[in-house]
Design a protein around this motif. Sequence first.
Motif, short mmCIF file in Angstrom:
data_model
loop_
_atom_site.label_atom_id
_atom_site.label_comp_id
_atom_site.label_asym_id
_atom_site.label_seq_id
_atom_site.Cartn_x
_atom_site.Cartn_y
_atom_site.Cartn_z
N UNK A 105 0.85 -1.19 0.00
CA UNK A 105 0.00 0.00 0.00
C UNK A 105 0.88 1.24 0.00
N UNK A 106 0.54 2.19 -0.86
CA UNK A 106 1.26 3.45 -0.99
C UNK A 106 0.66 4.46 -0.02
N UNK A 107 1.37 4.76 1.05
CA UNK A 107 0.82 5.64 2.08
C UNK A 107 0.70 7.09 1.63
N UNK A 108 1.36 7.44 0.52
CA UNK A 108 1.21 8.80 -0.01
C UNK A 108 -0.08 8.95 -0.83
N UNK B 40 -3.64 7.32 -0.19
CA UNK B 40 -4.49 6.44 0.61
C UNK B 40 -5.43 5.59 -0.25
N UNK B 41 -5.45 4.29 0.05
CA UNK B 41 -6.32 3.38 -0.69
C UNK B 41 -5.76 2.92 -2.02
N UNK B 42 -4.48 3.23 -2.30
CA UNK B 42 -3.88 2.86 -3.58
C UNK B 42 -2.68 1.94 -3.34
N UNK B 43 -2.55 0.96 -4.24
CA UNK B 43 -1.38 0.10 -4.19
C UNK B 43 -0.18 0.77 -4.84
N UNK B 44 1.02 0.38 -4.42
CA UNK B 44 2.21 0.71 -5.17
C UNK B 44 2.34 -0.31 -6.30
N UNK B 45 2.48 0.17 -7.53
CA UNK B 45 2.60 -0.70 -8.69
C UNK B 45 3.74 -0.23 -9.58
N UNK B 46 3.95 -0.96 -10.66
CA UNK B 46 4.98 -0.57 -11.63
C UNK B 46 4.67 0.77 -12.28
N UNK B 47 3.43 1.18 -12.26
CA UNK B 47 3.09 2.48 -12.82
C UNK B 47 3.86 3.58 -12.10
N UNK B 48 3.96 3.48 -10.78
CA UNK B 48 4.70 4.46 -10.00
C UNK B 48 6.19 4.10 -9.89
N UNK B 49 6.50 2.81 -9.97
CA UNK B 49 7.87 2.35 -9.70
C UNK B 49 8.22 1.20 -10.64
N UNK B 50 8.60 1.48 -11.89
CA UNK B 50 8.87 0.42 -12.86
C UNK B 50 9.91 -0.60 -12.43
N UNK B 51 10.87 -0.20 -11.59
CA UNK B 51 11.93 -1.12 -11.19
C UNK B 51 11.43 -2.26 -10.30
N UNK B 52 10.18 -2.19 -9.86
CA UNK B 52 9.63 -3.31 -9.09
C UNK B 52 9.71 -4.62 -9.85
N UNK B 53 9.59 -4.55 -11.18
CA UNK B 53 9.54 -5.77 -11.99
C UNK B 53 10.87 -6.53 -11.97
N UNK B 54 11.94 -5.89 -11.55
CA UNK B 54 13.24 -6.56 -11.49
C UNK B 54 13.37 -7.45 -10.25
N UNK C 30 10.76 5.58 -3.02
CA UNK C 30 10.75 6.89 -2.39
C UNK C 30 9.45 7.19 -1.68
N UNK C 31 8.75 6.14 -1.23
CA UNK C 31 7.45 6.29 -0.59
C UNK C 31 7.38 5.46 0.68
N UNK C 32 6.56 5.90 1.60
CA UNK C 32 6.27 5.10 2.78
C UNK C 32 5.24 4.05 2.40
N UNK C 33 5.49 2.80 2.79
CA UNK C 33 4.64 1.69 2.38
C UNK C 33 4.14 0.91 3.59
N UNK C 34 3.03 0.22 3.40
CA UNK C 34 2.59 -0.81 4.34
C UNK C 34 2.29 -2.06 3.54
N UNK C 35 2.46 -3.21 4.16
CA UNK C 35 2.30 -4.49 3.48
C UNK C 35 1.04 -5.19 3.96
N UNK C 36 0.37 -5.88 3.03
CA UNK C 36 -0.80 -6.67 3.39
C UNK C 36 -0.79 -7.98 2.64
N UNK C 37 -1.23 -9.02 3.34
CA UNK C 37 -1.37 -10.36 2.75
C UNK C 37 -2.83 -10.77 2.87
N UNK C 38 -3.45 -11.08 1.73
CA UNK C 38 -4.84 -11.52 1.75
C UNK C 38 -4.94 -12.98 2.17
#
Length: 285
Positions: free
Chosen positions: A42-45, A47-61, A148-156
């Motif tokens: 979760x992208x704390x900057x 609210x209610x949005x996930x962090x994805x490759x749209x914001x951070x393309x290097x996640x895919x590596x 460059x963002x504060x994050x929180x993690x969740x597992x469904x």
Amino acid sequence: MNKVGVLQEIVRHPIKSLHGESVQRTHVMSYGLYGDRSHVLWDQSRPGKYLTMTQCPDMVKYRARFVMDEALGETSGAIIESSDLDFTDLGTGTGSNLDLNSGLASGSGSGSKDILAAYPPVEITTPTGEVIRWTDAAFQHEMEQLSGRELSLEQYATTEVLFGAIEEEHVLIVTDASLQALHPLWGQEANFHRFRPNLLLALNEPNPFAEETWFGKTLHIGDVQLKVQRYCERCMIITIDPDSAEQDASLLKWIAKERSNHFGVYATVVKTGIIEAGQAVWLSE
């Protein structure tokens, strides 16, 4: 029923927007592939949005995988202790097994083995080759440094992964014929991982975009049934190379212009069960 091809590859993404894993077999749950997009950041900057490759393309590596198959006793190169399993999202902490349809206890039918009531540990291989786990504080720290963002993690829970985490329908499908058609049209070979599908089908008849004629029809893979619903409308994520994270907007521009921004199709789960790479794929009205 008409046989349209075979199931060439199965891909699930244990962590949303990280590189996924190809598996030989898996359970299809009511929400899609077992564990697909089951772990999110979760992208704390926002609210209610996930962090994805749209914001951070290097996640895919970063490559995520379950270190143990959902079938009990089948490991993927790791020794699992019962203490490794996390039951905190299940509410009971009993470790009871899941039924494919109800999510409660079983292992009978269709030759199925019991599946874990908690996800196996998720292992992440970083671009430098370091291996860390989802539960390691180092993983959250590295993702925060990367984005460059504060994050929180969740597992469904294993019984339910929400829409949004798992995109817009249960399963995303692409075909080999459509991928091959892109090569001369786009001018480059397209790695199918760019499109982040769950299932790659090899068609008997190499007709590009044949899958777009299947809307309202049902695919049968073993005991599993998937109803094909609609196009997948593409976004900037396909501009990201799934290995290097380098971006090239030309593919998205071509698909937007020539394919009305559509590539691949979404399907919903009608009947759960087990699928395995190499199985025949049948189509019915």
